[in-house]
Design an enzyme around this catalytic site. Structure first.
Site, PDB file in Angstrom:
ATOM      1  N   ARG A  89       0.892  -1.321  -0.111  1.00  0.00           N
ATOM      2  CA  ARG A  89       0.032  -0.146   0.113  1.00  0.00           C
ATOM      3  C   ARG A  89       0.937   1.141   0.134  1.00  0.00           C
ATOM      4  O   ARG A  89       0.455   2.306   0.192  1.00  0.00           O
ATOM      5  CB  ARG A  89      -0.826   0.080   1.102  1.00  0.00           C
ATOM      6  CG  ARG A  89      -2.261  -0.809   1.183  1.00  0.00           C
ATOM      7  CD  ARG A  89      -2.937  -1.296   2.236  1.00  0.00           C
ATOM      8  NE  ARG A  89      -3.321   0.326   3.020  1.00  0.00           N
ATOM      9  CZ  ARG A  89      -2.554   0.544   4.162  1.00  0.00           C
ATOM     10  NH1 ARG A  89      -1.818  -0.116   4.845  1.00  0.00           N
ATOM     11  NH2 ARG A  89      -2.943   1.569   4.822  1.00  0.00           N
ATOM     12  N   LYS A  90       2.110   1.110  -0.368  1.00  0.00           N
ATOM     13  CA  LYS A  90       3.146   2.153  -0.292  1.00  0.00           C
ATOM     14  C   LYS A  90       2.959   2.836  -1.623  1.00  0.00           C
ATOM     15  O   LYS A  90       3.813   2.784  -2.498  1.00  0.00           O
ATOM     16  CB  LYS A  90       4.529   1.946  -0.123  1.00  0.00           C
ATOM     17  CG  LYS A  90       4.554   1.511   1.581  1.00  0.00           C
ATOM     18  CD  LYS A  90       6.086   0.995   1.782  1.00  0.00           C
ATOM     19  CE  LYS A  90       6.159   0.604   3.218  1.00  0.00           C
ATOM     20  NZ  LYS A  90       7.519   0.222   3.605  1.00  0.00           N
ATOM     21  N   THR A  91       1.779   3.464  -2.006  1.00  0.00           N
ATOM     22  CA  THR A  91       1.345   3.827  -3.384  1.00  0.00           C
ATOM     23  C   THR A  91       1.256   5.408  -3.205  1.00  0.00           C
ATOM     24  O   THR A  91       1.192   6.144  -2.178  1.00  0.00           O
ATOM     25  CB  THR A  91       0.178   3.616  -3.857  1.00  0.00           C
ATOM     26  OG1 THR A  91      -0.932   3.381  -2.873  1.00  0.00           O
ATOM     27  CG2 THR A  91       0.353   1.902  -3.812  1.00  0.00           C
TER      28      THR A  91
END
Length: 273
Positions: free
Chosen positions: A124-126
């Site tokens: 989820r490191k977007t």
């Protein structure tokens, strides 16, 4: 799925309030061209920007296709003014997404040289507002999306464990979650991983472990009578150069935040006429 309002925000950010440069009349054609080899992604998103402004598009490649330097990935025809206004947003989207897909493909290939069944997953490191594009780019590169948002899986992290205790956290979230929702527990040692599996975790995340520690933990879970069919995931600062070492440990999944937050853009240019 891109929405008209999302594209409008991108265009407004780039065009501003008084665009003199692109106030050009007439019709034109254009080509979106790769300037280096890689894996195409974001082509549909780039095309959607042109289409939103009434410019006709033809996709020459699909997301996931390998492209060579000089290869045309998208052609356009329509009003020159709208074509030029869409250009930079489209190029940025295709370049960023293709960079993510290219890096993902390299990670997948490095893992496959060692273990054919290990999965490479995003995180989820977007970039806020671009998660859908970045997650699709991971898939285009042959990777797994992992969870798309917090509702897709329960992940019990160190803060939950510190507040609730590992076993209590697993029991509590199991009672709250749907029967279809998997539960993953972050573990920082082999002993904690075994506790998580015994408590009923579906997946155990081996957090910031070295390849040697990861292999030791995977072996410990394989030998544990109460571990069941738990999956193991290696995560935490894993770079491309580390992928083969982690794939050799027997872990099921290698998740890499760098696929989305640190992938260099693939170089594209847009040429008219």
């Amino acid at each position: 799925m891109l929405t008209a309002s999302q594209i409008d925000r991108w265009l407004q950010e780039d065009i501003g309030h008084h665009d003199v440069t692109n106030d050009v009349r007439g019709e034109t054609t254009g080509r979106l061209v790769a300037k280096e080899s890689g894996v195409a992604a974001g082509i549909d998103a780039a095309g959607a920007v042109f289409d939103h402004l009434g410019v006709n598009i033809d996709r020459e490649v699909a997301d996931g296709d390998s492209v060579d330097a000089g290869e045309t990935v998208l052609t356009t025809s329509g009003p020159a003014r709208e074509t030029l206004r869409a250009e930079r947003v489209a190029v940025n989207l295709a370049g960023h997404a293709s960079g993510v897909a290219t890096k993902t493909r390299e990670a997948v290939e490095r893992a496959a040289e060692v273990a054919s069944d290990v999965r490479i997953a995003g995180t989820r490191k977007t970039t806020p507002g671009l998660r859908g594009i970045e997650k699709r780019a991971v898939v285009a590169g042959g990777g797994d999306t992992h969870r798309l948002d917090l509702s897709h899986m329960v992940m019990i992290k160190e803060n939950h464990i510190a507040e609730m205790g590992l076993e209590t956290a697993v029991k509590t979230f199991r009672e709250r979650a749907s029967f279809a929702t998997k539960i993953e527990v972050e573990a920082e040692s082999a002993e904690q991983a075994k506790r998580a599996a015994a408590a009923g975790a579906d997946i155990v995340l081996l957090d910031n472990m070295t390849p040697a520690e990861t292999e030791e933990t995977v072996d410990a879970l394989s030998d544990a009578d109460d571990a069941g069919d738990v999956l193991t995931e290696a995560s935490g600062g894993i770079a491309l150069n580390d992928v083969a070492d982690y794939a050799a440990t027997g872990v099921d999944i290698i998740s890499m935040g760098s696929l989305t937050h640190s992938a260099p853009s693939l170089d594209f240019s847009f040429r008219t006429g």
